[in-house]
Structure formats: structure tokens, C-alpha cells
Design an enzyme around this catalytic site. Structure first.
Site, PDB file in Angstrom:
ATOM      1  N   MET A  14     -16.951  39.177  39.748  1.00  0.00           N
ATOM      2  CA  MET A  14     -16.125  39.123  40.965  1.00  0.00           C
ATOM      3  C   MET A  14     -16.917  38.481  42.098  1.00  0.00           C
ATOM      4  O   MET A  14     -17.919  39.038  42.565  1.00  0.00           O
ATOM      5  CB  MET A  14     -15.642  40.539  41.337  1.00  0.00           C
ATOM      6  CG  MET A  14     -14.634  41.087  40.330  1.00  0.00           C
ATOM      7  SD  MET A  14     -14.010  42.732  40.715  1.00  0.00           S
ATOM      8  CE  MET A  14     -15.330  43.779  40.096  1.00  0.00           C
ATOM      9  N   CYS A  96     -10.357  31.317  36.504  1.00  0.00           N
ATOM     10  CA  CYS A  96     -10.287  31.361  37.969  1.00  0.00           C
ATOM     11  C   CYS A  96      -9.316  30.304  38.486  1.00  0.00           C
ATOM     12  O   CYS A  96      -9.413  29.133  38.126  1.00  0.00           O
ATOM     13  CB  CYS A  96     -11.689  31.125  38.552  1.00  0.00           C
ATOM     14  SG  CYS A  96     -11.660  31.117  40.339  1.00  0.00           S
ATOM     15  N   LYS A 135     -14.209  33.777  29.267  1.00  0.00           N
ATOM     16  CA  LYS A 135     -13.212  34.647  29.912  1.00  0.00           C
ATOM     17  C   LYS A 135     -12.033  33.762  30.300  1.00  0.00           C
ATOM     18  O   LYS A 135     -12.225  32.759  31.004  1.00  0.00           O
ATOM     19  CB  LYS A 135     -13.811  35.321  31.144  1.00  0.00           C
ATOM     20  CG  LYS A 135     -12.808  36.190  31.910  1.00  0.00           C
ATOM     21  CD  LYS A 135     -13.530  37.061  32.930  1.00  0.00           C
ATOM     22  CE  LYS A 135     -12.564  37.911  33.735  1.00  0.00           C
ATOM     23  NZ  LYS A 135     -12.018  37.197  34.919  1.00  0.00           N
ATOM     24  N   HIS A 167      -8.029  38.004  30.458  1.00  0.00           N
ATOM     25  CA  HIS A 167      -7.265  38.590  31.565  1.00  0.00           C
ATOM     26  C   HIS A 167      -5.796  38.418  31.167  1.00  0.00           C
ATOM     27  O   HIS A 167      -5.303  37.293  31.067  1.00  0.00           O
ATOM     28  CB  HIS A 167      -7.604  37.847  32.859  1.00  0.00           C
ATOM     29  CG  HIS A 167      -6.937  38.407  34.074  1.00  0.00           C
ATOM     30  ND1 HIS A 167      -7.180  37.936  35.342  1.00  0.00           N
ATOM     31  CD2 HIS A 167      -6.020  39.401  34.233  1.00  0.00           C
ATOM     32  CE1 HIS A 167      -6.458  38.613  36.225  1.00  0.00           C
ATOM     33  NE2 HIS A 167      -5.741  39.497  35.577  1.00  0.00           N
ATOM     34  N   ARG A 230     -11.342  45.451  39.664  1.00  0.00           N
ATOM     35  CA  ARG A 230     -11.156  46.105  40.955  1.00  0.00           C
ATOM     36  C   ARG A 230     -11.304  47.618  40.871  1.00  0.00           C
ATOM     37  O   ARG A 230     -11.815  48.244  41.805  1.00  0.00           O
ATOM     38  CB  ARG A 230      -9.799  45.706  41.539  1.00  0.00           C
ATOM     39  CG  ARG A 230      -9.800  44.261  42.018  1.00  0.00           C
ATOM     40  CD  ARG A 230      -8.412  43.713  42.167  1.00  0.00           C
ATOM     41  NE  ARG A 230      -7.732  43.561  40.873  1.00  0.00           N
ATOM     42  CZ  ARG A 230      -6.531  43.053  40.724  1.00  0.00           C
ATOM     43  NH1 ARG A 230      -5.847  42.665  41.785  1.00  0.00           N
ATOM     44  NH2 ARG A 230      -5.993  42.920  39.510  1.00  0.00           N
TER      45      ARG A 230
HETATM   46  C1  LIG Z   1     -12.942  39.661  44.697  1.00  0.00           C
HETATM   47  C2  LIG Z   1     -12.720  39.135  43.293  1.00  0.00           C
HETATM   48  C3  LIG Z   1     -13.452  38.057  42.854  1.00  0.00           C
HETATM   49  C4  LIG Z   1     -13.293  37.574  41.537  1.00  0.00           C
HETATM   50  N1  LIG Z   1     -14.126  36.578  41.086  1.00  0.00           N
HETATM   51  C5  LIG Z   1     -14.061  36.202  39.773  1.00  0.00           C
HETATM   52  C6  LIG Z   1     -15.026  35.321  39.206  1.00  0.00           C
HETATM   53  O1  LIG Z   1     -15.975  34.876  39.859  1.00  0.00           O
HETATM   54  N2  LIG Z   1     -14.884  34.981  37.900  1.00  0.00           N
HETATM   55  C7  LIG Z   1     -13.867  35.474  37.131  1.00  0.00           C
HETATM   56  O2  LIG Z   1     -13.791  35.158  35.943  1.00  0.00           O
HETATM   57  N3  LIG Z   1     -12.966  36.319  37.636  1.00  0.00           N
HETATM   58  C8  LIG Z   1     -13.055  36.717  38.922  1.00  0.00           C
HETATM   59  N4  LIG Z   1     -12.180  37.653  39.408  1.00  0.00           N
HETATM   60  C9  LIG Z   1     -11.167  38.212  38.515  1.00  0.00           C
HETATM   61  C10 LIG Z   1     -11.704  39.480  37.828  1.00  0.00           C
HETATM   62  O3  LIG Z   1     -12.822  39.183  37.027  1.00  0.00           O
HETATM   63  C11 LIG Z   1     -10.606  40.111  36.952  1.00  0.00           C
HETATM   64  O4  LIG Z   1     -10.244  39.196  35.947  1.00  0.00           O
HETATM   65  C12 LIG Z   1      -9.359  40.470  37.755  1.00  0.00           C
HETATM   66  O5  LIG Z   1      -9.691  41.131  38.962  1.00  0.00           O
HETATM   67  C13 LIG Z   1      -8.410  41.346  36.933  1.00  0.00           C
HETATM   68  O6  LIG Z   1      -9.034  42.535  36.535  1.00  0.00           O
HETATM   69  P1  LIG Z   1      -8.792  43.933  37.318  1.00  0.00           P
HETATM   70  O7  LIG Z   1      -7.296  44.127  37.400  1.00  0.00           O
HETATM   71  O8  LIG Z   1      -9.484  44.971  36.479  1.00  0.00           O
HETATM   72  O9  LIG Z   1      -9.376  43.762  38.685  1.00  0.00           O
HETATM   73  C14 LIG Z   1     -12.326  38.144  40.695  1.00  0.00           C
HETATM   74  C15 LIG Z   1     -11.579  39.240  41.161  1.00  0.00           C
HETATM   75  C16 LIG Z   1     -11.779  39.734  42.447  1.00  0.00           C
HETATM   76  C17 LIG Z   1     -10.985  40.935  42.906  1.00  0.00           C
END
Ligand SMILES: Cc1cc2nc3c(=O)[nH]c(=O)nc-3n(C[C@H](O)[C@H](O)[C@H](O)COP(=O)(O)O)c2cc1C
Length: 344
Positions: A14, A96, A135, A167, A230
Site C-alpha cells: 500500500m 494498480c 499481483k 485482487h 485496509r
Molecule cells: C493507500 C493504498 C495504497 C495502495 N497501494 C498499492 C500498491 O502500491 N500496490 C498494489 O498492488 N496495490 C496497492 N493498493 C491496493 C491494495 O494492495 C489492495 O489490493 C486493496 O486495498 C484491496 O485489498 P483490501 O480490501 O484488503 O484493502 C493500495 C491500497 C491502498 C488502500
């Protein structure tokens, strides 16, 4: 199945969140969950300040570095650098959706280019011994996830990718912000479960909207691993049950106060190195999530930690707010260094 199978729970990459301080805090709560870095662009790794971008502490292991990019040669070079730094895994971001990332032709838009992703994975695998994982999303825009996810998985499986974290929603590249793209496209866990059935020998991990260890356990009957994003950040205490529940190990801390005490020592060291209190304390805001006193804890940390010269006393004052309520284990501040006992 490869040795990669060991990573049942991961904390998601993240940006702006999972920096080395955040990872150090999460490592107080779980010894076994795999911790991801923020995404780092392969060009930055090759040409930029590597120590600043990739530096981490031994205590973070097992730790995986996520790269963004789409030039196989550059990704391979970056992967080699990542391995030399001592990371346990290198991961390629195919999920992303930000504009910045799309213009660089990496991230989720690569769901449309499975051959290029496979070429990149093959190039990385050719030069490193650590696992190379991907990913991804289940598709982008008008792609049919049945076709798009299989196409990506087939391509990377053919070059022996070590694992695929999915995801479980599409990214809509036009019209939604990155934040909206984490909530609005509907989750489709079944799609990821079907992928696992198709690839019994390949590590498939699921991500997206998983909010508790009970939910993670339920997912484990369909896939090999669960990645928490999150939920782990906003409610980090849930990580404190990961080791006993998923790894047959003893959890490293028994109470939130014990976690605070351990992180407090780390904070003191980093302050001595010149870090600002807020850089570390912002990651512990969620520790008392859902517990009475959480609001006072957060308020203390957010307001006081940004003051010039703020130090460890901010953490102590925030903990005192909780102690005043007689919650958690009411360790006196003087006992913090010795903390090790107490109920939840
Ligand atoms: C603040 C933030 C930054 C993120 N940055 C990335 C990242 O750098 N690379 C990535 O693959 N996913 C990134 N994500 C997505 C998360 O890795 C994840 O796939 C997404 O939040 C869904 O999972 P969750 O519902 O458990 O949060 C980011 C998510 C958040 C909230």
C-alpha cells in the site's frame, strides 16, 4: 507446490502506508505474515536512490518488494537489486489503476498484455533465486474476467511464476479514481476460487475486502493465501492472531499494551536516528480500533505527534488515555519497558 505455500497471510502493498515503519509495527504483531513494501517503479530502483527506496531492517523478514514496470530487462535488473538487498520475494504489480501508472504502461493496464507480463516474469526469474510473484486484478474495463484472468494466469504459469495474488475485482481504468477502484467494481471471490481449481499446483492468494481472520479462514478452503490490505492497516490488532491461527505458532504479543511497549523501543531508536514521531506514530492510530478509548488514543497521536520536537511522550500520553479507562492491561508507564504480561 513451491515453498511459497508457506505464506498464508500477507499484508498488501500500500503506497504511502506500508513503509518500513509500518512494517516494523506489523512485525510486532505477527512473525509469520508476509509483509509487502509499497510499489517501487523499476526505473527508480535502477536509476534512483536505492537505499532510500529499498532499505529495510532485518526484523521485517519475511518481506516482499513490489515492483511496477513493464520493461522486462529493466524489471530483471531491478529484481536482481531487490534480491541483493535481501528481500524474500519480488512481486510485479499488475493491479494498480492510477493514471500515473497507466501512462508508464504498468499496473492494471497490463491485464491486457499477458505476454508482456509473462516475458517480464521470465526475465526476472532468470536472474534471481527468490520467488517471483504477480499481483493482479480479475480484469480491466470491458474485459471478461473469465477470459482475462485465465489468460494472465496461463501466461505467467507457463514461465513458472511462484505465486499469483488476485485482487478479486476489476479495475475500471476510465472514470474511477484509484480509491474508487478499490471499492466500486464488485468483488467476485468465486472467480478467484475457480482460478485455484484450474491451477491446483500454483499458489493462488486472494485479496480484496477481507476484514477479519474468520473471513480469511473461510477463504483458506478455496485458495492458498489471503492478503489483507485496509483491514490490517486500520485494525492492525487483527494481525496479532495470525501466527496462532494460521501458523501453529505462539502469537508474539498478548495485549495491545505489550505491542505498544515493543514499538515504543523501536520508536525511541528511530527518533535517535532523526525520524519524526509522526512518521512512526501514524501507523499505530488503528491499534485500539473498536475499543473504548480509541478516539482519545487517535486524537492524542494525531494532534500531538505533529508538533515540532514531539517524542516518545506522545505515545505515553496516548496510552495513558487508555489506562485511565482501566482498559486493556493497565500497565503503568514506568513498567512499559518491562511489559510482557497482561490480558487483552
Ligand atoms: C493507500 C493504498 C495504497 C495502495 N497501494 C498499492 C500498491 O502500491 N500496490 C498494489 O498492488 N496495490 C496497492 N493498493 C491496493 C491494495 O494492495 C489492495 O489490493 C486493496 O486495498 C484491496 O485489498 P483490501 O480490501 O484488503 O484493502 C493500495 C491500497 C491502498 C488502500
Amino acid at each position: 507446490m513451491t515453498k511459497y505455500q508457506a505464506h498464508k497471510i500477507a499484508v498488501a502493498p500500500m503506497m504511502e502506508w506500508t513503509d518500513p515503519y509500518c512494517r516494523a509495527f506489523h512485525r510486532v504483531l505477527t512473525r509469520h505474515a508476509l509483509l509487502y513494501t509499497e510499489m517501487v517503479a523499476s526505473a527508480a530502483v535502477v536509476h534512483g536512490d536505492r537505499q532510500r527506496l529499498l532499505g529495510f531492517r532485518d526484523l521485517e523478514h519475511p518481506v516482499a518488494c513490489q515492483l511496477g514496470g513493464s520493461d522486462p530487462r529493466q524489471l530483471a535488473e531491478a529484481a536482481r537489486i531487490v534480491e541483493d538487498f535481501g528481500y524474500d520475494e519480488v512481486n510485479l504489480n499488475v493491479g494498480c489503476p492510477s493514471d500515473r501508472v497507466q501512462s508508464g504502461r504498468f499496473g492494471a493496464c497490463l491485464m491486457r498484455e499477458p505476454d508482456l507480463v509473462a516475458e517480464s516474469v521470465a526475465a526476472m526469474k532468470a536472474v534471481v533465486r527468490i520467488p517471483v510473484t504477480v499481483k493482479c486484478r480479475i480484469g480491466v474495463d470491458d474485459q471478461d474476467p473469465e477470459v482475462a484472468l485465465d489468460a494472465l494466469a496461463d501466461a505467467v504459469a507457463a514461465v513458472k511464476v511462484d505465486g499469483l495474488w488476485v485482487h478479486a475485482r476489476k479495475a475500471w481504468l476510465k472514470g474511477l479514481s484509484p480509491k474508487e477502484n478499490r471499492d466500486i467494481p464488485p468483488l467476485d471471490y468465486d472467480r478467484v476460487h475457480r482460478l485455484k481449481q484450474r491451477f491446483p499446483d500454483l499458489f493462488i492468494g486472494i485479496n480484496g475486502g477481507i476484514g477479519s481472520l474468520d473471513e480469511a479462514s473461510a477463504q483458506m478452503s478455496h485458495v492458498d493465501g489471503v492478503m489483507l490490505g485496509r483491514a490490517a492497516y486500520h485494525d492492525p490488532w487483527l494481525l496479532a492472531g495470525v501466527d496462532s491461527r494460521f501458523h501453529g505458532a505462539v502469537d508474539p504479543v498478548e495485549s495491545r499494551a505489550e505491542a505498544v511497549a515493543r514499538f515504543r523501543s523501536f520508536l525511541i531508536e528511530r527518533l535517535q536516528d532523526g525520524a519524526r514521531a509522526n512518521q512512526l506514530l501514524r501507523h499505530v492510530l488503528g491499534l485500539y480500533h473498536g475499543v473504548p478509548g480509541a478516539r482519545a488514543w487517535r486524537r492524542r497521536l494525531t494532534v500531538d505527534a505533529v508538533r515540532p520536537g514531539a517524542g516518545v511522550e506522545v505515545l505515553d500520553a496516548a496510552l495513558a488515555e487508555i489506562d485511565q479507562l482501566g482498559l486493556d492491561n493497565s500497565l503503568g508507564l514506568g513498567q512499559l519497558e518491562l511489559a510482557g504480561a497482561g490480558g487483552r
